[in-house]
Scaffold this motif. Sequence first.
Motif, PDB file in Angstrom:
ATOM      1  N   GLN A   1       0.837  -1.170   0.089  1.00  5.24           N
ATOM      2  CA  GLN A   1       0.021  -0.056   0.015  1.00  5.24           C
ATOM      3  C   GLN A   1       0.892   1.346  -0.036  1.00  5.24           C
ATOM      4  N   VAL A   2       2.069   1.084   0.776  1.00  7.42           N
ATOM      5  CA  VAL A   2       2.611   2.341   0.889  1.00  7.42           C
ATOM      6  C   VAL A   2       3.616   2.383  -0.465  1.00  7.42           C
ATOM      7  N   THR A   3       3.989   1.470  -1.176  1.00  7.83           N
ATOM      8  CA  THR A   3       4.389   1.576  -2.403  1.00  7.83           C
ATOM      9  C   THR A   3       3.705   2.131  -3.424  1.00  7.83           C
ATOM     10  N   GLU A   4       2.242   1.782  -3.476  1.00 10.84           N
ATOM     11  CA  GLU A   4       1.256   2.323  -4.237  1.00 10.84           C
ATOM     12  C   GLU A   4       0.888   3.659  -4.075  1.00 10.84           C
ATOM     13  N   ASN A   5       1.076   4.188  -2.963  1.00 18.85           N
ATOM     14  CA  ASN A   5       0.884   5.531  -2.553  1.00 18.85           C
ATOM     15  C   ASN A   5       2.125   6.682  -2.876  1.00 18.85           C
ATOM     16  N   ILE A   6       3.345   6.005  -3.294  1.00 15.39           N
ATOM     17  CA  ILE A   6       4.316   6.867  -3.246  1.00 15.39           C
ATOM     18  C   ILE A   6       4.340   7.797  -4.446  1.00 15.39           C
ATOM     19  N   SER A   7       4.341   9.203  -4.346  1.00 15.52           N
ATOM     20  CA  SER A   7       3.765  10.005  -5.677  1.00 15.52           C
ATOM     21  C   SER A   7       5.000   9.980  -6.350  1.00 15.52           C
ATOM     22  N   THR A   8       4.766  10.073  -7.791  1.00 15.41           N
ATOM     23  CA  THR A   8       5.719  10.417  -8.764  1.00 15.41           C
ATOM     24  C   THR A   8       6.189  11.719  -8.913  1.00 15.41           C
ATOM     25  N   ILE A   9       5.486  12.644  -8.296  1.00 16.38           N
ATOM     26  CA  ILE A   9       5.888  14.125  -8.614  1.00 16.38           C
ATOM     27  C   ILE A   9       7.123  14.713  -7.888  1.00 16.38           C
ATOM     28  N   ASP A  10       8.094  15.343  -8.611  1.00 17.81           N
ATOM     29  CA  ASP A  10       8.945  16.129  -8.172  1.00 17.81           C
ATOM     30  C   ASP A  10       8.531  17.309  -7.487  1.00 17.81           C
ATOM     31  N   SER A  11       8.570  17.342  -6.457  1.00 13.59           N
ATOM     32  CA  SER A  11       8.091  18.824  -5.579  1.00 13.59           C
ATOM     33  C   SER A  11       8.847  19.827  -5.928  1.00 13.59           C
ATOM     34  N   ILE A  12      10.116  19.932  -6.172  1.00 16.85           N
ATOM     35  CA  ILE A  12      10.829  21.057  -6.695  1.00 16.85           C
ATOM     36  C   ILE A  12      10.516  21.464  -7.906  1.00 16.85           C
ATOM     37  N   LEU A  13      10.400  20.579  -9.012  1.00 14.11           N
ATOM     38  CA  LEU A  13      10.133  20.968 -10.263  1.00 14.11           C
ATOM     39  C   LEU A  13       8.481  21.258 -10.408  1.00 14.11           C
ATOM     40  N   GLN A  14       7.671  20.819  -9.595  1.00 11.18           N
ATOM     41  CA  GLN A  14       6.374  21.169  -9.309  1.00 11.18           C
ATOM     42  C   GLN A  14       6.215  22.621  -8.952  1.00 11.18           C
ATOM     43  N   VAL A  15       7.015  23.071  -8.117  1.00 15.99           N
ATOM     44  CA  VAL A  15       7.000  24.501  -7.618  1.00 15.99           C
ATOM     45  C   VAL A  15       7.473  25.374  -8.665  1.00 15.99           C
ATOM     46  N   ASN A  16       8.497  25.034  -9.551  1.00 16.39           N
ATOM     47  CA  ASN A  16       9.062  25.915 -10.551  1.00 16.39           C
ATOM     48  C   ASN A  16       8.249  25.950 -11.484  1.00 16.39           C
ATOM     49  N   VAL A  17       7.645  24.743 -12.000  1.00 17.68           N
ATOM     50  CA  VAL A  17       6.570  24.767 -13.286  1.00 17.68           C
ATOM     51  C   VAL A  17       5.350  25.523 -12.876  1.00 17.68           C
ATOM     52  N   THR A  18       4.865  25.552 -11.518  1.00 19.13           N
ATOM     53  CA  THR A  18       3.721  26.400 -11.385  1.00 19.13           C
ATOM     54  C   THR A  18       4.227  27.884 -11.445  1.00 19.13           C
ATOM     55  N   SER A  19       5.370  28.376 -10.876  1.00 19.85           N
ATOM     56  CA  SER A  19       5.886  29.620 -11.157  1.00 19.85           C
ATOM     57  C   SER A  19       5.853  30.165 -12.530  1.00 19.85           C
ATOM     58  N   LEU A  20       6.429  29.187 -13.394  1.00 23.67           N
ATOM     59  CA  LEU A  20       6.656  29.486 -14.702  1.00 23.67           C
ATOM     60  C   LEU A  20       5.226  29.634 -15.616  1.00 23.67           C
ATOM     61  N   LEU A  21       4.259  28.816 -15.162  1.00 24.17           N
ATOM     62  CA  LEU A  21       2.961  28.783 -15.804  1.00 24.17           C
ATOM     63  C   LEU A  21       2.354  30.234 -15.256  1.00 24.17           C
ATOM     64  N   GLU A  22       2.365  30.340 -14.029  1.00 23.14           N
ATOM     65  CA  GLU A  22       1.636  31.321 -13.277  1.00 23.14           C
ATOM     66  C   GLU A  22       2.136  32.987 -13.934  1.00 23.14           C
ATOM     67  N   ASN A  23       3.242  32.760 -14.069  1.00 27.63           N
ATOM     68  CA  ASN A  23       3.760  34.180 -14.800  1.00 27.63           C
ATOM     69  C   ASN A  23       3.304  34.550 -16.271  1.00 27.63           C
ATOM     70  N   LYS A  24       3.116  33.097 -17.104  1.00 20.44           N
ATOM     71  CA  LYS A  24       2.769  33.570 -18.253  1.00 20.44           C
ATOM     72  C   LYS A  24       1.334  33.812 -18.309  1.00 20.44           C
ATOM     73  N   LEU A  25       0.426  33.119 -17.300  1.00 25.43           N
ATOM     74  CA  LEU A  25      -1.005  33.292 -17.297  1.00 25.43           C
ATOM     75  C   LEU A  25      -0.904  34.858 -17.185  1.00 25.43           C
ATOM     76  N   SER A  26      -0.405  35.342 -15.970  1.00 21.82           N
ATOM     77  CA  SER A  26      -0.740  36.667 -15.751  1.00 21.82           C
ATOM     78  C   SER A  26      -0.210  37.759 -16.905  1.00 21.82           C
ATOM     79  N   GLU A  27       0.792  37.288 -17.655  1.00 20.15           N
ATOM     80  CA  GLU A  27       1.316  37.929 -18.806  1.00 20.15           C
ATOM     81  C   GLU A  27       0.236  38.255 -19.736  1.00 20.15           C
ATOM     82  N   LEU A  28      -0.449  37.345 -19.870  1.00 20.42           N
ATOM     83  CA  LEU A  28      -1.763  36.964 -21.094  1.00 20.42           C
ATOM     84  C   LEU A  28      -2.826  37.288 -20.495  1.00 20.42           C
TER      85      LEU A  28
END
Length: 348
Positions: free
Chosen positions: A22-49
């Motif tokens: 169950q623990v194995t099944e619930n291990i997320s594939t998300i890279d937390s640092i990348l998630q934060v950085n991609v969120t920032s990049l997308l948000e900046n573009k959405l604001s710009e547009l």
Amino acid sequence: MKNEFIALIILFLLVFCQSRQQVTENISTIDSILQVNVTSLLENKLSELDALSGQAIVMEVQSGQIKALVGLTKKDSTNYQPCENFSVWQSTGLMHPISLLAALETGKVKLSDKVDTGNGIYQVQGRELKDHNWHRGGYGEITAQEGLAASSNIAIYKTMEKAFGDNPQTFFDLLANMSYGKPDSINGIASLQPYKITEKNITWNCIGYEQLISPIQVLTFYNAIANNGKMIQPQLYKDSVVVINPQIASRASIDSLKLALAFNITDGLGHPAKSDKVLVAGMQGTSSLSTNEDSTKGMYAVEFCGYFPTDNPKYSIIVSINKTGLPASGGLMAGDVFRKIIVNLKQN
């Protein structure tokens, strides 16, 4: 007493193994640092547009593991908030390469075939099929590969006409055989619906209209192209690799399309996604989301989907942004975010 002790040990081992599983099944594939950085990049573009919403997804090509899954929607005039918009259904501007792949599979067309796009306006079934530069006189005669790089609706349609002639059903059969629109469900993404054709009309289906699909389903297909034809199930929890389709198309057709997607970056409208760090391949797209409802008037989806490095792809990425009004450019807008995500991945 001894038997009871043995039974307790067996029970303990069973519970332990199940909990480990169950623990194995619930291990997320998300890279937390990348998630934060991609969120920032997308948000900046959405604001710009001043865009309405957007999403960006980064996936490992061979495993299908999702490393970043970002969805944002406008909260007020200046702020965006995270949202679970990954099951949103809409038309896509990223259909051109998929249609071209189906055409290549028939053996009736090649990337080098000449196509006359005329002045950028073509009459089909009493309706006008237009290229984005129609008001500048169109592209005239170009190759099928150049048509893809120019996002020419007419070049794609005429190529489809040559490949499928009077039997458009063959096109829809090929889409099904290639598993286009899969998967129907992904663990961790609620309410993902199967891809749907709203009207079987090859003229509009081949350029992404009269169908409903979510960006992650489009990404799954592009990821299969990057993976030499093997379609992998996207996953948000670490598990064994699940193959949806071992070979969506012949290796020869896949290789041809990969060359065309790389050409689109170097010589086509995908140029804004070009990175000076690594060779990339991909496609831009812009589609109108306007319906008869006033709430969708003047709405566009600007998208970019691709992968890198081109010689041995490691990641595939899709960026999809919904905005109101013109200008609307998949290459300039979504492609810019795509390029910045690549820079981020190369730095990690």
